[in-house]
Enzyme design. Sequence first.
Site, PDB file in Angstrom:
ATOM      1  CG  ASN A   1      36.714  68.495  68.590  1.00 32.50           C
ATOM      2  OD1 ASN A   1      37.238  69.517  68.161  1.00 32.50           O
ATOM      3  ND2 ASN A   1      37.333  67.331  68.609  1.00 32.50           N
TER       4      ASN A   1
ATOM      5  CB  CYS B   1      28.510  57.888  81.770  1.00 40.53           C
ATOM      6  SG  CYS B   1      27.804  59.547  81.799  1.00 40.53           S
TER       7      CYS B   1
ATOM      8  CB  THR C   1      33.039  61.352  67.574  1.00 39.97           C
ATOM      9  OG1 THR C   1      34.100  61.249  68.528  1.00 39.97           O
ATOM     10  CG2 THR C   1      33.578  61.934  66.277  1.00 39.97           C
TER      11      THR C   1
ATOM     12  CG  HIS D   1      35.405  64.797  75.082  1.00 34.51           C
ATOM     13  ND1 HIS D   1      34.103  64.570  74.681  1.00 34.51           N
ATOM     14  CD2 HIS D   1      36.147  64.821  73.953  1.00 34.51           C
ATOM     15  CE1 HIS D   1      34.066  64.453  73.369  1.00 34.51           C
ATOM     16  NE2 HIS D   1      35.292  64.613  72.887  1.00 34.51           N
TER      17      HIS D   1
HETATM   18  P1  AMP Z   1      35.769  63.972  69.903  1.00 35.83           P
HETATM   19  O1  AMP Z   1      35.978  63.652  68.464  1.00 35.83           O
HETATM   20  O2  AMP Z   1      36.197  65.356  70.293  1.00 35.83           O
HETATM   21  O3  AMP Z   1      34.367  63.646  70.357  1.00 35.83           O
HETATM   22  O4  AMP Z   1      36.772  63.029  70.711  1.00 35.83           O
HETATM   23  C1  AMP Z   1      36.473  61.746  71.134  1.00 35.83           C
HETATM   24  C2  AMP Z   1      37.795  61.112  71.536  1.00 35.83           C
HETATM   25  O5  AMP Z   1      37.526  59.971  72.326  1.00 35.83           O
HETATM   26  C3  AMP Z   1      38.645  60.631  70.354  1.00 35.83           C
HETATM   27  O6  AMP Z   1      39.915  61.286  70.384  1.00 35.83           O
HETATM   28  C4  AMP Z   1      38.767  59.132  70.584  1.00 35.83           C
HETATM   29  O7  AMP Z   1      40.029  58.622  70.223  1.00 35.83           O
HETATM   30  C5  AMP Z   1      38.512  59.025  72.087  1.00 35.83           C
HETATM   31  N1  AMP Z   1      38.034  57.735  72.545  1.00 35.83           N
HETATM   32  C6  AMP Z   1      37.039  56.980  72.000  1.00 35.83           C
HETATM   33  N2  AMP Z   1      36.856  55.868  72.724  1.00 35.83           N
HETATM   34  C7  AMP Z   1      37.720  55.916  73.759  1.00 35.83           C
HETATM   35  C8  AMP Z   1      38.029  55.054  74.854  1.00 35.83           C
HETATM   36  N3  AMP Z   1      37.368  53.892  75.044  1.00 35.83           N
HETATM   37  N4  AMP Z   1      39.000  55.409  75.711  1.00 35.83           N
HETATM   38  C9  AMP Z   1      39.685  56.563  75.526  1.00 35.83           C
HETATM   39  N5  AMP Z   1      39.446  57.429  74.519  1.00 35.83           N
HETATM   40  C10 AMP Z   1      38.479  57.116  73.650  1.00 35.83           C
HETATM   41 ZN    ZN Z   2      28.122  60.592  79.806  1.00 38.98          ZN
END
Ligand code: AMP
Ligand code: ZN
Length: 114
Positions: free
Chosen positions: A87, A8, A95, A100
């Site tokens: 995911n 967000c 995570t 997303h």
């Molecule tokens: P997930 O494990 O599917 O929740 O993916 C979360 C993704 O967010 C991971 O691939 C991270 O590398 C990415 N991520 C975390 N922080 C940031 C950020 N500040 N900008 C861009 N991507 C991010």
């Molecule tokens: Zn959000």
Amino acid sequence: MSKDCLFCRIAAREIPSEIVFENERIIAFRDINPAAPVHILVIPKEHIESVAHLEAEHEALMGEIVISIQKLAAQEKLDEGFRIVVNTGREGGQTISHLHFHLLGGRNLQWPPG
Ligand code: AMP
Ligand code: ZN
């Protein structure tokens, strides 16, 4: 918007990111830790936690996200193919609790994932 939610805050441009597409409902930006030469995250601006939290009213938005991914893949010249990953939940490897879609491409992706 949720003040404690990283995505967000990225959508609100409070946290910098490399934005590659945006409209009123959707924003797409490059993953900070890319798992492939092209790794873009496409999110609804609305704070929806995950696929498990979707409601009927989100149906059109989900279609719009997939079509926007198709356009991004063409823009990134992923003519040989790409992968969309969503995911979901703890066991699904999610995570960040803001829905997303990962767009991955630019190399041979293996199957099955771990
Ligand atoms: P997930 O494990 O599917 O929740 O993916 C979360 C993704 O967010 C991971 O691939 C991270 O590398 C990415 N991520 C975390 N922080 C940031 C950020 N500040 N900008 C861009 N991507 C991010
Ligand atoms: Zn959000």
